[in-house]
Design a protein around this motif. Sequence first.
Motif, PDB file in Angstrom:
ATOM      1  N   VAL A  26      43.998  35.502  42.797  1.00  0.00           N
ATOM      2  CA  VAL A  26      42.907  34.773  42.143  1.00  0.00           C
ATOM      3  C   VAL A  26      43.300  34.474  40.703  1.00  0.00           C
ATOM      4  O   VAL A  26      43.741  35.364  39.977  1.00  0.00           O
ATOM      5  N   HIS A  27      43.144  33.205  40.308  1.00  0.00           N
ATOM      6  CA  HIS A  27      43.345  32.814  38.912  1.00  0.00           C
ATOM      7  C   HIS A  27      42.102  32.054  38.449  1.00  0.00           C
ATOM      8  O   HIS A  27      41.780  30.993  38.985  1.00  0.00           O
ATOM      9  N   ARG A  28      41.426  32.640  37.456  1.00  0.00           N
ATOM     10  CA  ARG A  28      40.235  32.013  36.866  1.00  0.00           C
ATOM     11  C   ARG A  28      40.629  31.363  35.546  1.00  0.00           C
ATOM     12  O   ARG A  28      41.151  32.032  34.650  1.00  0.00           O
ATOM     13  N   HIS A  29      40.373  30.048  35.474  1.00  0.00           N
ATOM     14  CA  HIS A  29      40.728  29.318  34.249  1.00  0.00           C
ATOM     15  C   HIS A  29      39.828  28.101  34.092  1.00  0.00           C
ATOM     16  O   HIS A  29      39.634  27.347  35.049  1.00  0.00           O
ATOM     17  N   GLU A  33      37.931  28.790  39.780  1.00  0.00           N
ATOM     18  CA  GLU A  33      38.559  29.964  40.395  1.00  0.00           C
ATOM     19  C   GLU A  33      39.470  29.487  41.524  1.00  0.00           C
ATOM     20  O   GLU A  33      39.010  29.062  42.569  1.00  0.00           O
ATOM     21  N   ARG A  34      40.778  29.559  41.282  1.00  0.00           N
ATOM     22  CA  ARG A  34      41.764  29.204  42.295  1.00  0.00           C
ATOM     23  C   ARG A  34      42.073  30.455  43.112  1.00  0.00           C
ATOM     24  O   ARG A  34      42.280  31.527  42.554  1.00  0.00           O
ATOM     25  N   ARG A  35      42.152  30.280  44.446  1.00  0.00           N
ATOM     26  CA  ARG A  35      42.354  31.416  45.344  1.00  0.00           C
ATOM     27  C   ARG A  35      43.379  31.054  46.416  1.00  0.00           C
ATOM     28  O   ARG A  35      43.348  29.946  46.951  1.00  0.00           O
ATOM     29  N   ARG A 137      41.105  37.377  34.356  1.00  0.00           N
ATOM     30  CA  ARG A 137      41.410  36.000  34.736  1.00  0.00           C
ATOM     31  C   ARG A 137      42.510  35.847  35.778  1.00  0.00           C
ATOM     32  O   ARG A 137      42.632  34.798  36.403  1.00  0.00           O
TER      33      ARG A 137
END
Length: 181
Positions: A26-29, A33-35, A137
């Motif tokens: 998971v990358h939160r930016h 939220e990309r998963r 993040r």
Amino acid sequence: MSAFERGFYARDAESVARDLLGSVLVHRHAGVERRARIVETEAYVGVHDRASHAARGRTPRTEVMFGPPGHAYIYLVYGMHELFNVVTGAAGDAQAVLIRAAEPLAHCTGPLNGPGRLTRALGIDRSLNREDLTGGRLFLEPGPSPARMVTTTRIGVDYAGPWKEAPLRFYDADSRAVSKR
């Protein structure tokens, strides 16, 4: 779901590499939220592993590998690809797991079948080097393990002498997102 705790990463890289298959990166930016579901990993098992960056000793680049487990090690390769690794093992042990491929779940901006493509599609870059992976993040959370796992040699480590033959690459046998079979 919640992020893996530090203890999950405080094990040898080979075990963590196997156990990360099926987990979710998971990358939160910027409010997104990309998963992605991890389907391919490689283990780098310490300073004695000639394929590992740690084999060349402690440098400003590899310092994070010698630090506490559960942090990101992100570096540039070939002057164009940023690769994402998870630091494992005990502090001072310099082990890591390269995340090689994943299946997109949400908000990915391209293919994830290769470590450079994966970071690009998830918006992961060197600004996240040393990021604590236990929440925030950038993190990994548990997911179902694959029904069938393949163990094979790592890719692109021909320079590593006998270590190029080490069976330290793992992938989901049923995933179409694996970088190379």
